[in-house]
Motif scaffolding. Sequence first.
Motif, short mmCIF file in Angstrom:
data_model
loop_
_atom_site.label_atom_id
_atom_site.label_comp_id
_atom_site.label_asym_id
_atom_site.label_seq_id
_atom_site.Cartn_x
_atom_site.Cartn_y
_atom_site.Cartn_z
N ARG A 36 0.53 -1.57 -0.36
CA ARG A 36 -0.07 -0.34 0.15
C ARG A 36 0.92 1.07 -0.14
N TRP A 172 -0.41 -0.25 -3.94
CA TRP A 172 -1.91 -0.32 -3.85
C TRP A 172 -2.59 -1.28 -2.91
N ASP A 175 -9.05 -3.44 -0.24
CA ASP A 175 -10.24 -3.21 -0.07
C ASP A 175 -11.43 -3.57 0.21
N THR A 187 -10.18 -6.52 -4.68
CA THR A 187 -10.45 -5.12 -4.77
C THR A 187 -9.50 -4.50 -4.30
N VAL A 188 -8.47 -4.09 -5.45
CA VAL A 188 -7.84 -2.81 -4.84
C VAL A 188 -7.93 -1.45 -5.49
N THR A 189 -7.27 -0.43 -4.25
CA THR A 189 -7.70 0.87 -4.51
C THR A 189 -5.62 1.82 -5.14
N LYS A 190 -5.65 2.61 -5.66
CA LYS A 190 -4.46 3.46 -6.09
C LYS A 190 -4.65 4.11 -5.30
N PRO A 200 -7.09 7.29 -0.44
CA PRO A 200 -7.31 6.16 -1.93
C PRO A 200 -7.97 7.26 -2.83
N ASP A 202 -9.29 7.82 -7.14
CA ASP A 202 -10.56 6.76 -7.83
C ASP A 202 -9.99 5.19 -8.64
N GLU A 203 -9.02 5.20 -8.35
CA GLU A 203 -8.65 3.87 -9.30
C GLU A 203 -8.99 3.18 -8.50
N THR A 204 -9.09 1.57 -9.08
CA THR A 204 -9.93 1.11 -8.36
C THR A 204 -9.47 -0.77 -9.50
N GLN A 205 -9.62 -2.11 -8.73
CA GLN A 205 -9.21 -3.02 -10.17
C GLN A 205 -10.04 -4.00 -8.99
#
Length: 835
Positions: A36, A172, A175, A187-190, A200, A202-205
């Motif tokens: 992270r 990353w 979440d 679920t991961v967030t930049k 965090p 707004d970019e998630t994968q």
Amino acid sequence: MKTEVKALVVGGGAVGTSIAYHLARAGWQDVMLLERDELTSGSTWHAAGLLPYFNMSYATTHIHDYSIKFYKTLEEETGLNAGFFVVGNLRMAQTEARMDEYRLYAATAETCDVPFEWMTPDQIKARWPLIRTDDLKGAIFHPTDGYINPADVTMAMAKGARQRGVLIERRWQVDGYAWAGDHWDVTVTKMVEKGGNLVPSDETQVIRAEHVVTATGNHSQRTARLLGIKMPAIPVEHQYIVTEPDPALVEWRKTNDQHPVIRDADAKWYVREERGGWILGPYERNAPARFEYSVPDSFRADLFPLDLERIEEEYMSMIHRLPSSETVGLKDDFNGPICYTPDGNPLIGPAPGLRNMWLAEGFSFGITAAGGAGHYLAQMMVEGEAEIDMASLDPKRFAQDWMTTEYAARKNEEAYEHVFILHHPDEERPACRPLRTAPNYLKQKAMGAQFGCVNGWERPNYYGSKDAPESFDHDARSFRRGGWWQHAVDEAKAIREGVGLIDATAFAKHAVTGPGSAEFLSGFTCNKLPNVGRINLTYALTEKGTVRTEYTIVRRGERDFYLVSAGAWAAYDGDFLRKAAEDFMAAGGAHVSVQDITTQWGVFAIAGPKSRAVLNALVKDADPATVLSNKRFPWLSMRNIELGMVPVMALRVAYTGELGWELHHPIEMSSHLWDRLMEAGEAHGLRLVGARAQNWLRLEKSYRAFGHELGRDATPLEAGLDRFVDCTRPYAGKPAMLETGIRSKCCTLLIDGPADCDPWGREALYAEDGTRVGRLTSGGYSVAFGRSIGMGYVRPGLAKPGTRLKVRMMDALWDAEVTEDSPYDPKNETIRVDG
């Protein structure tokens, strides 16, 4: 970023990078690590980097040993210097009790091939004249360890992982975790920098991962919430200070190599050389737990304010031990979070209740353990099992159903404080006790019960003085025969000669019922299932054919089974049982229900030649004189009987190897039944008996115990349990068990040891020619033979009765002889006596 991998490792400290490296080295191709923040930004960056071998755990000793050897190979592989300074580790003792602790530890080290040397105060002074030695008794010295730069070794492992194909992604944050039946959707967030904080974006994968490993360190409580589990990994403040250069050390270094790491365990600190000065790391009282629920977003590679008053005593004792440090000023200070668990050992293994989710959390000595943790966890994930038994580090040793955040935090603070407190093998720590108590706890306490803690339950270890009952009798402890020893002798004799009563309510109990229950259990365990009303001892095996767990199975009906296992392993056994039942049904098997009913049933074990007479006084039946006879109630059978007003599921078994019964009863009636048994037993001299005497008695019968003789590094055939293995039908683990063969063999030994000491089950075994041939896994005293007794594993050819061996106790070799299995009453005549 890849969105589909075989294994996702979450956490970029030393532990996480090691796991990623070792998974790739074991042959897994699609491995990705997420961090992270930046690699090493957790506890790794402020760790002191010490690599101590010292640990009382067999598994942890192997882990530390692997790490120390592995780190020395990284530069050749990666070209990066891991910053390993092999300066040695000198652990000093101010008392004979501390030297006894080192002698017992050395027994474990010896079985793991860990090198060490004994040193006298004069030898210490001659080699390292800056150390004051006039009040020392001696020391143990590890010449092959020292200290390492945590950031450097982490970066070296990260480079080695990348060279093997591991993808490492920074910034990353995970979440969410969602199990999709055969994989995890993660679920991961930049994360982005904003005002000095990581926040965090707004970019998630969503990453699809077949396996996930969490190595999240200080963030473990957040991880636990995301997974919906409980995890007792909570950080505790650890502070250390760095001094200005010490002129005496600078002068000494002109003609000498680096000073070894020194530990004054009785003063509760370690000290190592740092650029001509010293680093002092104390383990003081009252260090607080931090981040009990989460790590603030503002806390990154940060520290807490130093609390010098809290470590004043340790600082002054450093000056006492290193007089030249008295005039040296302070250069720097660190006070950061280090994750702990209630017993101080990490959580390594499958997450409770989850599939393909692996935990590597709670590393209080993370740099020391990182290499070995990665190696052995990778073995578990890739090969199905590690080459050593990792059960003692399994996350499920801490139950999910009763453990709270408050419990974990307070116990972790205690574990921190106990790093340098004497680790007696009969140690019982007081924090958070009593918590789980059986109905007769206060009555037992009034009778002088001295309690141990098993899975949170208070369980009598022995019964001391009624005049001064105390729950935690610290003064009775010793590395030799403690103050409790004679009490245990008297209790063991009472069962062999008369009658004793044991509260065994802490046993784990599961009900397995339903249309598929018989078929499921038949494929789950290696012994035949008992008939209705009968009892069998059986073992569930691992994929490697070794012992995964032990159950006593009582068949109450065609589709109604009552499973009893060790109280300390309740969550471990239950999780495995439920997952196996789920697999059975998923493969098309009929419905199976698994229920943990531990807290519904109390258990008393009554045993001894007079046990039948005591129960006869309470039995309610048309023909009470015959209820407990061999004809109506044979050995290894179950009967529903009435003792006074209490309905009892009575089992004709006895872990002591004497005539006896286990009385399983509704727990709400436990107090009443206890009183009636005490009244009926008075005429027969009934004595209350604790777990320590019971343990000695089971050794006289060669009864194997899970976590000692039984584990995931030996098959039941190697354990000498052939009579409980049915080779006529298929079941899980059978092919691997047969293919493994006999690498070593379990045996029982009678030992002529020192007059004031018995083995604890950690000692090395030698042939008469001086060759090490095995190790003990259990030890104690035999009242039947008037000698020390032990069980352990030796080379197969040496397990024959009459073989003469030597056992290392208190740094000396003592005569031992392999005896027949069940040296007390080998034909089981006493346990089957009629009446």
